[in-house]
Design a protein around this motif. Structure first.
Motif, PDB file in Angstrom:
ATOM      1  N   ILE A   1      29.213 124.722  14.004  1.00  9.36           N
ATOM      2  CA  ILE A   1      28.998 126.017  13.350  1.00  9.36           C
ATOM      3  C   ILE A   1      27.647 126.595  13.755  1.00  9.36           C
ATOM      4  O   ILE A   1      27.548 127.767  14.126  1.00  9.36           O
ATOM      5  CB  ILE A   1      29.105 125.883  11.811  1.00  9.36           C
ATOM      6  N   VAL A   2      26.601 125.777  13.695  1.00 11.99           N
ATOM      7  CA  VAL A   2      25.267 126.241  14.080  1.00 11.99           C
ATOM      8  C   VAL A   2      25.280 126.726  15.525  1.00 11.99           C
ATOM      9  O   VAL A   2      24.764 127.815  15.836  1.00 11.99           O
ATOM     10  CB  VAL A   2      24.211 125.133  13.880  1.00 11.99           C
ATOM     11  N   ASP A   3      25.870 125.961  16.411  1.00 16.39           N
ATOM     12  CA  ASP A   3      25.928 126.322  17.833  1.00 16.39           C
ATOM     13  C   ASP A   3      26.617 127.667  18.030  1.00 16.39           C
ATOM     14  O   ASP A   3      26.097 128.559  18.712  1.00 16.39           O
ATOM     15  CB  ASP A   3      26.665 125.226  18.602  1.00 16.39           C
ATOM     16  N   ILE A   4      27.772 127.842  17.432  1.00 15.19           N
ATOM     17  CA  ILE A   4      28.543 129.072  17.622  1.00 15.19           C
ATOM     18  C   ILE A   4      27.823 130.279  17.010  1.00 15.19           C
ATOM     19  O   ILE A   4      27.782 131.351  17.616  1.00 15.19           O
ATOM     20  CB  ILE A   4      29.977 128.894  17.081  1.00 15.19           C
ATOM     21  N   LEU A   5      27.228 130.107  15.847  1.00 19.16           N
ATOM     22  CA  LEU A   5      26.486 131.214  15.244  1.00 19.16           C
ATOM     23  C   LEU A   5      25.298 131.606  16.112  1.00 19.16           C
ATOM     24  O   LEU A   5      25.026 132.794  16.319  1.00 19.16           O
ATOM     25  CB  LEU A   5      26.019 130.854  13.831  1.00 19.16           C
ATOM     26  N   ARG A   6      24.602 130.622  16.654  1.00 17.88           N
ATOM     27  CA  ARG A   6      23.447 130.923  17.504  1.00 17.88           C
ATOM     28  C   ARG A   6      23.870 131.564  18.818  1.00 17.88           C
ATOM     29  O   ARG A   6      23.166 132.436  19.333  1.00 17.88           O
ATOM     30  CB  ARG A   6      22.601 129.669  17.716  1.00 17.88           C
ATOM     31  N   ARG A   7      25.013 131.189  19.359  1.00 17.32           N
ATOM     32  CA  ARG A   7      25.546 131.842  20.564  1.00 17.32           C
ATOM     33  C   ARG A   7      25.784 133.327  20.290  1.00 17.32           C
ATOM     34  O   ARG A   7      25.682 134.152  21.190  1.00 17.32           O
ATOM     35  CB  ARG A   7      26.861 131.204  21.004  1.00 17.32           C
ATOM     36  N   ALA A   8      26.123 133.637  19.035  1.00 13.34           N
ATOM     37  CA  ALA A   8      26.387 135.021  18.634  1.00 13.34           C
ATOM     38  C   ALA A   8      25.098 135.775  18.294  1.00 13.34           C
ATOM     39  O   ALA A   8      25.149 136.954  17.952  1.00 13.34           O
ATOM     40  CB  ALA A   8      27.327 135.038  17.427  1.00 13.34           C
ATOM     41  N   GLY A   9      23.970 135.080  18.377  1.00 11.34           N
ATOM     42  CA  GLY A   9      22.700 135.720  18.054  1.00 11.34           C
ATOM     43  C   GLY A   9      22.435 135.830  16.565  1.00 11.34           C
ATOM     44  O   GLY A   9      21.575 136.595  16.131  1.00 11.34           O
ATOM     45  N   ILE A  10      23.167 135.064  15.778  1.00  9.62           N
ATOM     46  CA  ILE A  10      23.018 135.093  14.326  1.00  9.62           C
ATOM     47  C   ILE A  10      21.961 134.060  13.921  1.00  9.62           C
ATOM     48  O   ILE A  10      22.093 132.880  14.246  1.00  9.62           O
ATOM     49  CB  ILE A  10      24.361 134.788  13.626  1.00  9.62           C
ATOM     50  N   PRO A  11      20.923 134.491  13.208  1.00  5.39           N
ATOM     51  CA  PRO A  11      19.897 133.552  12.771  1.00  5.39           C
ATOM     52  C   PRO A  11      20.464 132.565  11.745  1.00  5.39           C
ATOM     53  O   PRO A  11      21.030 132.977  10.728  1.00  5.39           O
ATOM     54  CB  PRO A  11      18.827 134.423  12.126  1.00  5.39           C
TER      55      PRO A  11
ATOM     56  N   ASP B   1      37.654 127.942  14.904  1.00 12.09           N
ATOM     57  CA  ASP B   1      38.288 129.022  14.139  1.00 12.09           C
ATOM     58  C   ASP B   1      37.395 129.456  12.972  1.00 12.09           C
ATOM     59  O   ASP B   1      37.195 130.647  12.733  1.00 12.09           O
ATOM     60  CB  ASP B   1      39.653 128.565  13.593  1.00 12.09           C
ATOM     61  N   PHE B   2      36.866 128.471  12.263  1.00 14.52           N
ATOM     62  CA  PHE B   2      36.021 128.722  11.097  1.00 14.52           C
ATOM     63  C   PHE B   2      34.731 129.439  11.502  1.00 14.52           C
ATOM     64  O   PHE B   2      34.369 130.469  10.930  1.00 14.52           O
ATOM     65  CB  PHE B   2      35.716 127.390  10.410  1.00 14.52           C
ATOM     66  N   ALA B   3      34.050 128.901  12.510  1.00 13.75           N
ATOM     67  CA  ALA B   3      32.772 129.489  12.939  1.00 13.75           C
ATOM     68  C   ALA B   3      32.978 130.881  13.528  1.00 13.75           C
ATOM     69  O   ALA B   3      32.162 131.779  13.301  1.00 13.75           O
ATOM     70  CB  ALA B   3      32.087 128.574  13.950  1.00 13.75           C
ATOM     71  N   LEU B   4      34.054 131.080  14.263  1.00 13.55           N
ATOM     72  CA  LEU B   4      34.328 132.408  14.829  1.00 13.55           C
ATOM     73  C   LEU B   4      34.667 133.417  13.733  1.00 13.55           C
ATOM     74  O   LEU B   4      34.331 134.596  13.846  1.00 13.55           O
ATOM     75  CB  LEU B   4      35.432 132.333  15.890  1.00 13.55           C
ATOM     76  N   GLU B   5      35.293 132.965  12.669  1.00 15.29           N
ATOM     77  CA  GLU B   5      35.548 133.848  11.522  1.00 15.29           C
ATOM     78  C   GLU B   5      34.214 134.252  10.890  1.00 15.29           C
ATOM     79  O   GLU B   5      34.029 135.407  10.504  1.00 15.29           O
ATOM     80  CB  GLU B   5      36.437 133.155  10.495  1.00 15.29           C
ATOM     81  N   LEU B   6      33.282 133.317  10.806  1.00 16.12           N
ATOM     82  CA  LEU B   6      31.946 133.641  10.299  1.00 16.12           C
ATOM     83  C   LEU B   6      31.261 134.655  11.205  1.00 16.12           C
ATOM     84  O   LEU B   6      30.650 135.615  10.727  1.00 16.12           O
ATOM     85  CB  LEU B   6      31.080 132.383  10.204  1.00 16.12           C
ATOM     86  N   VAL B   7      31.367 134.450  12.517  1.00 16.06           N
ATOM     87  CA  VAL B   7      30.774 135.387  13.476  1.00 16.06           C
ATOM     88  C   VAL B   7      31.343 136.789  13.250  1.00 16.06           C
ATOM     89  O   VAL B   7      30.598 137.765  13.177  1.00 16.06           O
ATOM     90  CB  VAL B   7      31.004 134.932  14.936  1.00 16.06           C
ATOM     91  N   GLU B   8      32.653 136.886  13.121  1.00 15.57           N
ATOM     92  CA  GLU B   8      33.286 138.190  12.916  1.00 15.57           C
ATOM     93  C   GLU B   8      32.831 138.823  11.603  1.00 15.57           C
ATOM     94  O   GLU B   8      32.524 140.018  11.551  1.00 15.57           O
ATOM     95  CB  GLU B   8      34.808 138.052  12.930  1.00 15.57           C
ATOM     96  N   THR B   9      32.771 138.026  10.551  1.00 10.85           N
ATOM     97  CA  THR B   9      32.342 138.526   9.241  1.00 10.85           C
ATOM     98  C   THR B   9      30.911 139.052   9.289  1.00 10.85           C
ATOM     99  O   THR B   9      30.611 140.097   8.718  1.00 10.85           O
ATOM    100  CB  THR B   9      32.460 137.405   8.187  1.00 10.85           C
TER     101      THR B   9
END
Length: 181
Positions: free
Chosen positions: A20-30, A157-165
């Protein structure tokens, strides 16, 4: 951009938390990893020790928009026993801020009465802990500001849903393509 706090307890599911941390950081989300133990070293369910960014006592919640609870056992149980964390989770959910939990961790939300009448999913066998929920069995369930995930096999799936949200469909698609999903 919204800022995320992901909470780590001894016994956390490493794939979920770090994925989750990795995917959020790839999206530029702090995102900050937050230890609920007395120190920053936290050992996962499979004996992988990580260094959290900060401890629960150091976290400035005024600077955090989204709370994320990874699963794993006994990690989810340890999260569920932390009264300060539960108080914040309830406060965030009631204010309409995003709260997300995966695997066994939705038990925290169920125990707080936050899933009553809402769609939710969890690791098989933990359904009785989702008190009042409409259990879907889906990979990811979203109901308003509550996001739940089934387990480690569905961390993308979970982390990408967070990215979209948090950052929108375009950012999700960009990250997804970069991950070859």
């Amino acid at each position: 951009m919204k800022k995320v706090a992901l909470f780590l307890a001894n016994g956390f599911e490493e794939i979920e938390a770090l994925g989750i941390v990795d995917i959020l950081r790839r999206a530029g989300i702090p995102v900050q990893t937050v230890s609920i133990t007395n120190g920053k070293n936290v050992t996962g369910a499979h004996n992988i020790t990580v260094l959290a960014d900060i401890t629960f006592a150091e976290l400035d919640f005024a600077d955090v928009d989204v709370l994320v609870l990874p699963g794993g056992m006994p990690g989810a149980k340890n999260l569920n026993e932390h009264e300060g964390l539960k108080k914040k989770v309830k406060e965030y959910a009631e204010k309409g801020k995003n709260v997300a939990a995966i695997c066994a961790a939705p038990m925290v939300l169920g125990g707080l009465g936050l899933l009553d009448g809402k769609k939710a999913t969890c690791y098989p066998g933990f359904e009785p802990e989702l008190i009042g929920a409409k259990v879907t069995g889906e990979k990811v369930a979203v109901h308003g500001n509550i996001i739940t995930g089934k387990g480690p096999g569905f961390v993308f799936d979970f982390a990408l849903e967070l990215v979209e949200t948090i950052a929108g469909t375009g950012t999700r698609k960009e990250v997804q393509e970069g991950l070859l999903i």
